[in-house]
Design a protein around this motif. Structure first.
Motif, PDB file in Angstrom:
ATOM      1  N   ALA A  50      -6.276   5.997  -5.020  1.00  0.00           N
ATOM      2  CA  ALA A  50      -5.200   5.059  -5.314  1.00  0.00           C
ATOM      3  C   ALA A  50      -4.382   4.866  -4.054  1.00  0.00           C
ATOM      4  CB  ALA A  50      -4.326   5.602  -6.448  1.00  0.00           C
ATOM      5  N   ALA A  51      -4.609   3.779  -3.348  1.00  0.00           N
ATOM      6  CA  ALA A  51      -3.934   3.576  -2.072  1.00  0.00           C
ATOM      7  C   ALA A  51      -3.994   2.095  -1.698  1.00  0.00           C
ATOM      8  CB  ALA A  51      -4.605   4.408  -0.983  1.00  0.00           C
ATOM      9  N   ASP A 277      10.513   3.776  -6.868  1.00  0.00           N
ATOM     10  CA  ASP A 277      10.669   2.444  -7.446  1.00  0.00           C
ATOM     11  C   ASP A 277      10.743   1.309  -6.424  1.00  0.00           C
ATOM     12  OD1 ASP A 277      11.006   0.771  -9.850  1.00  0.00           O
ATOM     13  OD2 ASP A 277      13.025   0.419  -9.049  1.00  0.00           O
ATOM     14  N   PRO A 278      11.325   1.508  -5.228  1.00  0.00           N
ATOM     15  CA  PRO A 278      11.402   0.379  -4.299  1.00  0.00           C
ATOM     16  C   PRO A 278      10.060  -0.121  -3.776  1.00  0.00           C
ATOM     17  CG  PRO A 278      13.004   2.081  -3.714  1.00  0.00           C
ATOM     18  CD  PRO A 278      12.085   2.673  -4.748  1.00  0.00           C
ATOM     19  N   TYR A 279       8.995   0.658  -3.919  1.00  0.00           N
ATOM     20  CA  TYR A 279       7.761   0.344  -3.226  1.00  0.00           C
ATOM     21  C   TYR A 279       6.747  -0.383  -4.102  1.00  0.00           C
ATOM     22  CZ  TYR A 279      10.079   3.749  -0.371  1.00  0.00           C
ATOM     23  OH  TYR A 279      11.042   4.402   0.342  1.00  0.00           O
ATOM     24  N   ARG A 280       5.776  -0.978  -3.460  1.00  0.00           N
ATOM     25  CA  ARG A 280       4.705  -1.675  -4.173  1.00  0.00           C
ATOM     26  C   ARG A 280       3.881  -0.657  -4.965  1.00  0.00           C
ATOM     27  NH1 ARG A 280       0.765  -3.182   1.006  1.00  0.00           N
ATOM     28  NH2 ARG A 280       0.906  -1.146   2.015  1.00  0.00           N
ATOM     29  N   LYS A 281       3.175  -1.158  -5.966  1.00  0.00           N
ATOM     30  CA  LYS A 281       2.442  -0.290  -6.880  1.00  0.00           C
ATOM     31  C   LYS A 281       1.423   0.577  -6.137  1.00  0.00           C
ATOM     32  CE  LYS A 281      -0.351  -0.324 -11.108  1.00  0.00           C
ATOM     33  NZ  LYS A 281      -1.352   0.613 -10.582  1.00  0.00           N
ATOM     34  N   GLU A 282       0.734   0.015  -5.153  1.00  0.00           N
ATOM     35  CA  GLU A 282      -0.303   0.772  -4.452  1.00  0.00           C
ATOM     36  C   GLU A 282       0.270   2.019  -3.774  1.00  0.00           C
ATOM     37  OE1 GLU A 282      -1.609  -3.568  -4.483  1.00  0.00           O
ATOM     38  OE2 GLU A 282       0.251  -2.456  -4.120  1.00  0.00           O
ATOM     39  N   ASP A 283       1.434   1.874  -3.157  1.00  0.00           N
ATOM     40  CA  ASP A 283       2.050   3.022  -2.503  1.00  0.00           C
ATOM     41  C   ASP A 283       2.545   4.039  -3.520  1.00  0.00           C
ATOM     42  OD1 ASP A 283       1.755   2.494   0.263  1.00  0.00           O
ATOM     43  OD2 ASP A 283       3.359   1.017   0.178  1.00  0.00           O
TER      44      ASP A 283
END
Length: 319
Positions: A50-51, A277-283
């Motif tokens: 997951a990346a 929470d601030p980051y995109r789903k992949e991160d």
């Protein structure tokens, strides 16, 4: 015009510009919070599944930007993957207030199209719900909108297997790497902060876009019993530059999460979700998978610091 002066940051010792009347920097250090609360490197072996990838929106835009840079521009902002300078391996350097290269994003160095691409890369790294908040942070800390105090660098060649885009400025270092680094989440070390009310934050940190994360951590403190609180509360916070990854055998301040009850551990999980929470789903997915491979929250520790308690009110500002 407001006069500016050089000010020594009380937290880290950096010399920064501050307009008259702003005599201290006070901000919530999300990178420090992540290190202190997580107390565990988010490394994983083997490579996590997951990346982010080179096919993610931000990474595709990095490739497009690279293609649109002239040879003269590339000499200023593009580097080999393992390029080093006086700061060491430049790709992995981080600080609270720095420029990775000299040209600012909103300068005449970049064309209008290139500036738009850089802004879209910036947006692509984050959860869309955070775009407005992060622009507020940039305006408050840089006295200008996006690009006013930000600079970028590209390491490696996008599309060739290994590359990384880095954006830096005051209180923000972010990265997009298409998962080129096979042993780290978020592309490498990052930094976030927000001086929402001037150089010295006020009690309860009004308008600080990250303060709700600290409130979640304070909720954890409130559900600890007396002995647990005593163990979790530490007298002095470490210097900003002293916070680092320590490996699986490292000694960490505060209370081990393994000492907490199921409900208390769930409350810590909410803190972690707030930090991500601030980051995109992949991160976000990559961080969680890396943490899982290291043993999960139970391998982490949580500390609250008496030092730096604004208002001496027991609402812990540093944790």
């Amino acid at each position: 015009m407001e006069k500016s002066k050089k000010v020594i940051c009380p937290d880290c010792g950096d010399v920064v510009e501050a307009v008259s009347g702003l005599d201290r920097r006070g901000f919530l250090k999300s990178a420090a919070v992540a290190a202190a609360a997580g107390a565990l490197p988010l490394w994983a072996e083997p490579r996590v599944t997951a990346a982010p990838s080179a096919d993610c929106a931000a990474e595709k835009l990095v490739k497009t930007l690279h293609e649109k840079l002239t040879d003269e521009q590339k000499k200023k902002v593009c580097f080999d993957w393992d390029y080093k300078d006086s700061r060491g391996l430049l790709r992995t350097h981080v600080s609270n207030n720095w420029q990775i290269t000299n040209p600012k994003v909103d300068s005449s160095f970049y064309t209008k199209e290139q500036k738009e691409l850089i802004f879209e890369i910036f947006k692509g790294i984050f959860n869309p719900d955070w775009h407005a908040r992060l622009r507020k942070q940039l305006k408050d800390d840089s006295r200008g909108d996006f690009g006013h105090e930000q600079s970028i660098a590209i390491f490696g060649t996008p599309g060739s297997g290994k590359f990384q885009f880095v954006m830096t400025g005051r209180h923000m270092t972010i990265r997009a790497d298409g998962d080129s680094g096979d042993h780290m989440a978020l592309g490498g070390p990052i930094f976030h902060g927000h001086a929402a009310s001037g150089f010295t934050e006020k009690v309860h940190h009004p308008n600080n876009i990250f303060w709700h994360q600290a409130l979640e951590a304070n909720k954890v403190y409130q559900v600890l019993d007396g002995k647990q609180q005593e163990k979790a509360l530490v007298s002095r916070r470490p210097a900003e530059a002293a916070i680092s990854f320590r490996g699986k055998d490292g000694k960490f301040p505060g209370i081990p999460i393994s000492d907490l009850s199921k409900d208390q551990t769930a409350a810590v999980g909410k803190v972690l979700m707030s930090l991500l929470d601030p980051y995109r789903k992949e991160d976000k997915d990559e961080v969680q998978e890396c943490l899982k491979k290291q043993g999960g929250l139970e391998k982490c520790s949580l500390a609250f610091y008496k030092d730096g308690d604004l208002g001496d009110d027991g609402e812990w500002d540093n944790w």
